[in-house]
Design an enzyme around this catalytic site. Structure first.
Site, mmCIF file in Angstrom:
data_model
loop_
_atom_site.group_PDB
_atom_site.id
_atom_site.type_symbol
_atom_site.label_atom_id
_atom_site.label_comp_id
_atom_site.label_asym_id
_atom_site.label_seq_id
_atom_site.Cartn_x
_atom_site.Cartn_y
_atom_site.Cartn_z
ATOM 1 N N LYS A 129 1.436 5.497 -2.044
ATOM 2 C CA LYS A 129 0.281 4.764 -1.524
ATOM 3 C C LYS A 129 -0.968 5.633 -1.615
ATOM 4 O O LYS A 129 -0.925 6.842 -1.358
ATOM 5 C CB LYS A 129 0.539 4.356 -0.066
ATOM 6 N N SER A 207 -0.761 -3.195 4.718
ATOM 7 C CA SER A 207 -1.669 -2.749 3.685
ATOM 8 C C SER A 207 -0.992 -1.996 2.544
ATOM 9 O O SER A 207 -1.631 -1.637 1.551
ATOM 10 C CB SER A 207 -2.725 -1.835 4.313
ATOM 11 N N SER A 231 2.212 -2.408 8.396
ATOM 12 C CA SER A 231 1.927 -2.198 6.976
ATOM 13 C C SER A 231 3.098 -1.700 6.138
ATOM 14 O O SER A 231 2.972 -1.589 4.926
ATOM 15 C CB SER A 231 0.750 -1.232 6.814
#
Length: 526
Positions: A129, A207, A231
């Protein structure tokens, strides 16, 4: 839940809360990168592959690929090349990555092929990420503020994975500054759900959207995410993955662009419980750069926990587990069927548990919004300089900057009250508990795991979440691994986009996949 774990966690939660109130949250600063030894992994981390996985290297789980490498049946370069080929073919549609490190990954794979395998992550291609610092590689958190930022060292979690031999394929798209599903900083939708690539309106979860889509679409073996308000578990549920958010402090936050000092949790998104256990075993541990990681109880043997016992075709968990069922949980058929299947597994018992006193009040928006000043505090210089740097998500930062100190302190006291009630009124009756929302356990820093339990009539994955007591990630993994031993939801994969090159041209691009407005972002914000 042991009395020691409870006392330790209560004391640490109070200390972390106090640190946040005194402004201890800060953006990562240049310092010496983590350097240490990889943990030991037992033989259960290596699993002989299924027949179908031998003919498609990107179908191998981490544990299966580790077995192939261990016994000389697979070279790291071959599996990296297979994943890069899928990225080249399909990521124009999925838009899961914002940076692909093809040359670097291949070079690392060739080097790994010349070394003796030391861990099950040796030569395994991962997606990272884009709020995790990566040395020499742009780390943007998908924001205007960090669009040109190139870190001087790896985040501790990335350093630990690389030390274990993992290979970074690239950085993944995410919600701007870890707030929503993946969009541009201006709110234009980018990454799609791997199960419905032609329909950008299907929620892919955020996210950690790009990591989820990359793993679900077999463009990475596993990957990293962060969770502040769902997330990791939300994109895992949305895309048929197993995502594990550990207890606060299990994994260092050093070198990760922050969202909330008391709620940010790094963790893995994987294909099953065994892979999640392997990933967390590598990522977890004490780090001098993050005081939240220090003085914790030892990490349990997660890989053993994620290895159910199967005897004469019957599955059982390694130690008895009481699964708490909250009122109203069984509100859809998939959850009813999930509970019924759990009830057939030896060693698992279902028990009804109540909501703690004042649950709706203590987990509602009024108290949940006390997280906002933690978001704004490290970014105050940016807020004073130029609000345009925050793009479409600016409202949340402004709200945090304007929230009063009295409200913040009251919220922190409410958090400790909620924690005491969850420990007293829930975990005295059960070992793990079903969840209908990740938020309460995100507030408290307790571990959670999201995993698949079915599909809608339209073929979109349905997932659920289990929450655990502090430092007892092994209990969560044991239940999920046993459930996955008697079901096959986690083995199902989305179909590849048809004619990928043509599809990439005809499918809506990031310019017209839709746009989240400031109001949308405020409603969805983690």
């Amino acid at each position: 839940m042991t009395a020691v774990n409870r006392r330790v966690f209560l004391a640490r939660t109070a200390a972390i809360t106090a640190a946040a109130a005194t402004g201890a949250a800060a953006l990562p600063a240049a310092a010496q990168a983590w350097s240490g030894k990889s943990p030991k992994f037992g033989d259960d981390a290596y699993v002989a592959p299924r027949a179908e996985a031998r003919t498609d290297l990107t179908e191998l789980t981490v544990a299966e690929a580790a077995w192939m490498i261990r016994y000389g049946k697979l070279k790291p370069a071959a599996i990296v090349e297979a994943y890069l080929a899928r990225i080249s073919s399909y990521d124009a549609v999925y838009q899961a990555f914002n940076t692909v490190l093809a040359d670097e990954a291949l070079a690392a794979a060739v080097a790994a092929g010349k070394k003796k395998q030391a861990t099950p992550l040796h030569g395994i291609p991962l997606a990272i990420k884009d709020n995790y610092w990566t040395k020499g590689v742009r780390t943007t958190a998908n924001s205007y503020l960090f669009q040109d930022f190139v870190p001087p060292y790896d985040a501790t979690a990335v350093a630990k994975l690389k030390s274990a031999g993992a290979i970074v394929l690239g950085k993944t798209q995410m919600g701007p500054l870890a707030t929503t599903r993946a969009t541009t900083p201006a709110g234009k939708i980018t990454t799609v759900n791997a199960w419905t690539p032609a329909n950008p309106a299907t929620d892919p979860g955020g996210s950690s959207t790009g990591t989820a889509t990359s793993v679900a679409s077999r463009m990475a073996a596993s990957g990293t995410g962060t969770q502040t308000g769902g997330s990791i578990t939300a994109p895992s549920n949305a895309q048929n993955l197993t995502g594990l958010k550990p207890t606060m402090g299990r994994v260092s936050l050093a070198g990760i662009i922050p969202l909330s000092y008391t709620r940010d949790h790094p963790g893995p998104l994987a294909r099953n419980a065994k892979d999640a256990a392997i990933m967390l075993t590598a990522m977890a541990g004490e780090d001098p750069a993050d005081p939240r990681t220090q003085g914790l109880p030892d990490l349990p043997d997660l890989i053993a926990a994620a290895t159910p016992v199967v005897s004469k075709g019957k599955c059982r968990v390694r130690r008895r587990v009481r699964v708490g069922v909250l009122p109203g949980y069984a509100s859809i058929p998939a959850r009813v069927e999930f509970l019924a299947k759990l009830d057939t597994i030896d060693g698992i018992s279902l028990v009804d548990v109540p909501f703690p006193d004042q649950w709706d009040l203590l987990t509602g928006n009024d108290f949940n919004n006390v997280r906002l000043p933690e978001r704004s505090e490290p970014f105050m210089p940016y807020l004073r300089n130029d609000l345009r740097g925050f793009g479409v998500s600016v409202t949340g930062w402004l709200q945090g900057a304007l929230l009063g100190a009295n409200e913040f302190i009251t919220g922190q006291r409410a958090k400790l009250l909620l924690l005491e009630r969850v420990l007293d009124q829930v975990f005295e009756k059960c070992d793990v508990v079903v969840q209908t929302s990740p938020v309460p356990f995100d507030i408290l820093g307790l571990p959670e795991i999201g995993f698949p339990i079915g599909f809608t009539a339209a073929g979109v994955p349905i997932g659920t979440i289990l929450g655990g007591a502090p430092y007892e990630e092994d209990q969560l993994l044991s239940v999920v691994a046993a459930y996955q031993a008697v079901t096959d939801w986690h083995w199902k994969r989305p179909a590849d986009p048809v004619a990928p090159v043509a599809a990439a041209r005809s499918l809506k691009t990031s310019d017209d996949r839709g746009t989240l407005t400031a109001d949308d972002v405020l409603e969805q914000m983690q």
